[in-house]
Scaffold this active site. Structure first.
Site, short mmCIF file in Angstrom:
data_model
loop_
_atom_site.label_atom_id
_atom_site.label_comp_id
_atom_site.label_asym_id
_atom_site.label_seq_id
_atom_site.Cartn_x
_atom_site.Cartn_y
_atom_site.Cartn_z
N LYS A 184 0.86 -1.20 0.27
CA LYS A 184 0.00 -0.08 -0.04
C LYS A 184 0.90 1.06 0.02
O LYS A 184 1.23 1.65 1.04
CB LYS A 184 -0.96 0.12 1.19
CG LYS A 184 -2.06 1.17 1.01
CD LYS A 184 -2.59 1.87 2.32
CE LYS A 184 -1.74 2.65 2.74
NZ LYS A 184 -1.41 4.04 2.13
N GLU A 187 -0.79 7.61 -0.22
CA GLU A 187 -1.93 8.23 -1.10
C GLU A 187 -1.54 9.46 -1.77
O GLU A 187 -2.09 10.00 -2.47
CB GLU A 187 -3.30 8.27 -0.31
CG GLU A 187 -3.19 9.29 0.77
CD GLU A 187 -2.71 8.51 2.07
OE1 GLU A 187 -1.88 7.69 2.08
OE2 GLU A 187 -2.84 9.21 3.50
N SER A 237 5.48 7.97 10.04
CA SER A 237 5.60 8.69 11.08
C SER A 237 5.71 7.92 12.39
O SER A 237 4.98 6.86 12.42
CB SER A 237 4.64 9.64 11.13
OG SER A 237 3.29 9.18 11.19
N CYS A 292 13.87 10.90 6.09
CA CYS A 292 14.11 10.72 7.75
C CYS A 292 15.58 10.63 8.14
O CYS A 292 15.92 10.56 9.33
CB CYS A 292 13.70 9.13 7.82
SG CYS A 292 14.60 8.03 7.15
P1 NAD Z 1 2.55 8.74 7.62
O1 NAD Z 1 2.84 7.98 8.92
O2 NAD Z 1 1.51 9.75 7.62
O3 NAD Z 1 1.93 7.55 6.42
C1 NAD Z 1 2.81 6.44 6.18
C2 NAD Z 1 1.86 5.47 5.51
O4 NAD Z 1 0.99 4.85 6.34
C3 NAD Z 1 0.93 6.20 4.56
O5 NAD Z 1 1.06 4.99 3.43
C4 NAD Z 1 -0.34 6.28 4.85
O6 NAD Z 1 -1.41 6.02 4.17
C5 NAD Z 1 -0.42 5.01 5.97
N1 NAD Z 1 -1.20 5.20 7.19
C6 NAD Z 1 -1.63 6.14 7.98
N2 NAD Z 1 -2.31 5.86 8.91
C7 NAD Z 1 -2.36 4.58 8.86
C8 NAD Z 1 -3.04 3.56 9.72
N3 NAD Z 1 -3.56 4.02 10.93
N4 NAD Z 1 -2.79 2.23 9.53
C9 NAD Z 1 -2.09 1.78 8.45
N5 NAD Z 1 -1.58 2.59 7.74
C10 NAD Z 1 -1.60 3.98 7.90
O7 NAD Z 1 3.84 9.22 7.05
P2 NAD Z 1 4.32 10.14 5.77
O8 NAD Z 1 4.03 11.61 6.01
O9 NAD Z 1 3.71 9.51 4.51
O10 NAD Z 1 6.07 10.11 5.65
C11 NAD Z 1 6.87 10.86 6.74
C12 NAD Z 1 7.19 10.21 7.81
O11 NAD Z 1 8.00 8.89 7.50
C13 NAD Z 1 8.23 11.05 8.60
O12 NAD Z 1 7.68 10.96 9.90
C14 NAD Z 1 9.63 10.52 8.26
O13 NAD Z 1 10.45 10.57 9.50
C15 NAD Z 1 9.20 8.92 8.23
N6 NAD Z 1 9.97 8.06 7.40
C16 NAD Z 1 10.88 7.33 8.31
C17 NAD Z 1 11.86 6.60 7.52
C18 NAD Z 1 12.72 5.64 8.37
O14 NAD Z 1 13.55 4.85 7.73
N7 NAD Z 1 12.70 5.40 9.48
C19 NAD Z 1 11.92 6.52 6.19
C20 NAD Z 1 11.31 7.27 5.35
C21 NAD Z 1 10.23 8.19 6.07
#
Ligand code: NAD
Length: 492
Positions: A184, A187, A237, A292
């Protein structure tokens, strides 16, 4: 030099990929997907219906028993073909990443390269890491050995900021060991992986081995809690990772959750300041701070402050903003209007907390792109460790600078947040670097390196609330998708 601007202007409706077939979603819930430099729609993404989500899982589960029976050398041939297809289309994929995410074309090229490297590493892992162990004659006529077996169908959920690379941190390894997946993507940036998915269709994987559905939290949660799913590999996140950790725990699923970050970078007085400044600029402001592994807090120690801060500010002032498809720009827009509003809010918070705004990147004028979600490099001085701008993830081009009197104080600051994704030090002392490496609570450490990004053939994950689970991403995810059996065997 301006490049050819578009691969296509509009990509239409993103299609689901279930059991080897592309299909239009039956959902009546679609969201517009934007080009952040132009503020123009480039397609629409569906939020899959519950039935579609279940069909994707059913397809992955049905494909599993057949896929695990494909002999390893034959399975690996699909990965060789995957590499070949990605190599052939790498420039076009990079351009589509720019159109949807907004990052610079070089950053996008690097992203595709990392995706390909993970396919390469998975090919090696299939032969080496997935192998068991045997010991002859543990007792009279008895031998004992371990076999590693794939567990079944898994879910991969990816974030907006590396729409192509992140699914490849897991998917090639799952396939290499005989597991199947439902992916997934985010979006917000679904189009690059949709395009990659179309290319992967050329690889000719058996139907159901890879399935792709789109949506938000509801789709993610239905996938994770499906009784036939073994586990979830997630990147995003910390707030969402925490939720998934609890949900997955309640439903007895494996997790590998890579989460948010607030990365500190320490500069010692003995550092090579010119090199450090160039490196730091790329780490703080590259990808508009949406990595990240981006540095977010700069901690000069003692008189390193006077040596590094003026250089850092000067270089930041010189950064040129523009569209990521123009090779000669330095910084590109944030991914969405919502992200821009969040970063503006954090700048307000910093001002309210009493930090000094040395460089204000808000509301820049960007030639030719008046509607893009742009913000220039922003630098706060006089920040204190307790401020929200020193503790919370902003995920934008905002640098907070805090002065430290000693290495001890700098390490204490760097360890003070809930996060532990990455941390860097710039120094010419091996002793100092070693001490930093040992005492910092972060999963990725940079020594004279601002973006400590592990290669595919190393594990990737943070510590503290930057990671939930036990097994790390990239090559080590082989262990996530498999389990071991011990066999004690007697022949007499
Ligand atoms: P996000 O957490 O908003 O979304 C990530 C994914 O989770 C998306 O596909 C979203 O649709 C999905 N999602 C949202 N709520 C959910 C739920 N309740 N259950 C299941 N899936 C759900 O993150 P984002 O804004 O897309 O990405 C940025 C974040 O990602 C930042 O916090 C960044 O630090 C982190 N990040 C971490 C790494 C790492 O390796 N640690 C790498 C890249 C990005």
């Amino acid at each position: 030099m301006a490049l050819l601007k578009e691969v296509k202007e509009y990509y239409g409706d993103v299609e689901l990929y279930i059991d080897g077939e592309f299909r239009k979603s039956e959902s009546d819930n679609f969201m517009e997907v934007m080009n952040p430099a132009l503020d123009k729609p480039i397609g629409r993404v569906p939020f899959a219906t519950p039935e579609e989500v279940d069909e994707a899982v059913d397809a992955a589960v049905a494909a599993f028993e057949r896929w695990r029976d494909v002999p390893v050398p034959n399975r690996v041939q699909y990965l060789f073909r995957m590499k070949e297809v990605l190599e052939r289309h790498k420039e076009e994929i990079a351009r589509i990443i720019v159109q949807n995410h907004g990052k610079h074309i070089d950053e996008a090229r690097g992203e595709v390269r990392r995706a390909i490297e993970n396919v390469e590493a998975a090919i090696g892992a299939a032969y080496i890491l997935a192998k068991g162990e045997a010991l002859d004659q543990v007792a009279p006529s008895i031998d004992e050995y371990v076999v590693r077996e794939p567990l079944g169908a898994f879910v991969i959920i990816s974030p907006f900021n590396f729409p192509v690379m992140v699914p490849f941190w897991f998917m090639p390894y799952a396939l290499a060991v005989g597991a199947t997946v439902v992916i997934k993507p985010s979006e917000i940036t679904p189009i690059p992986f949709y395009w990659v998915n179309k290319l992967l269709d050329e690889v000719g994987l058996p139907p159901g081995v890879v399935n792709v559905v789109y949506g938000r939290a509801e789709v993610g949660e239905r996938l994770i809690t499906h009784p036939d799913i073994q586990g979830v590999a997630f990147v995003g996140s910390t707030a969402v990772a925490r939720k998934i950790y609890e949900l997955a725990g309640r439903h007895g699923k494996r997790v590998l959750l890579q989460a948010g970050a607030k990365n500190y970078s320490v500069v010692m007085p003995d550092a090579d300041m010119d090199r450090a400044a160039t490196n730091l600029i790329s780490s703080f402001f590259g990808n508009t701070g949406q990595r990240c592994l981006a540095n977010a807090v700069l901690v000069p120690v003692g008189d390193a402050y006077q040596k590094i801060v003026p250089k850092f500010v000067e270089l930041a002032k010189g950064m040129k903003l523009g569209y990521g498809l123009d090779e000669d720009v330095d910084m590109t827009p944030l991914v969405s209007r919502k992200a821009l509003e969040r970063v503006h809010r954090y700048i307000e918070i910093g001002l309210e907390e009493g930090a000094r705004l040395t460089l204000d990147g808000r509301n820049p004028v960007v030639d030719g792109y008046p509607d893009g979600y742009f913000i220039g490099p922003t630098i706060f001085e006089d920040v204190t460790p307790d401020m929200r701008i020193a503790q919370e993830e902003i995920f934008g081009p905002v640098a907070s600078i805090i002065k430290a009197e000693s290495l001890d104080e700098a390490i204490e600051m760097a360890n003070s947040t809930i996060y532990g994704n990455a941390s860097s030090i710039f120094t010419s002392s091996g002793r100092v670097a070693r001490e930093f490496r040992r005492r910092i609570k972060a999963g990725n450490i940079g020594i004279n390196v601002g973006i400590a990004a592990p290669m595919a053939f190393y594990p990737f994950a943070g510590m503290k609330e930057s990671f939930f689970g036990v097994i790390h991403g990239q090559i080590t995810s082989v262990h996530f998708f498999t389990d071991t059996k011990v066999v004690i065997e007697r022949w007499w």
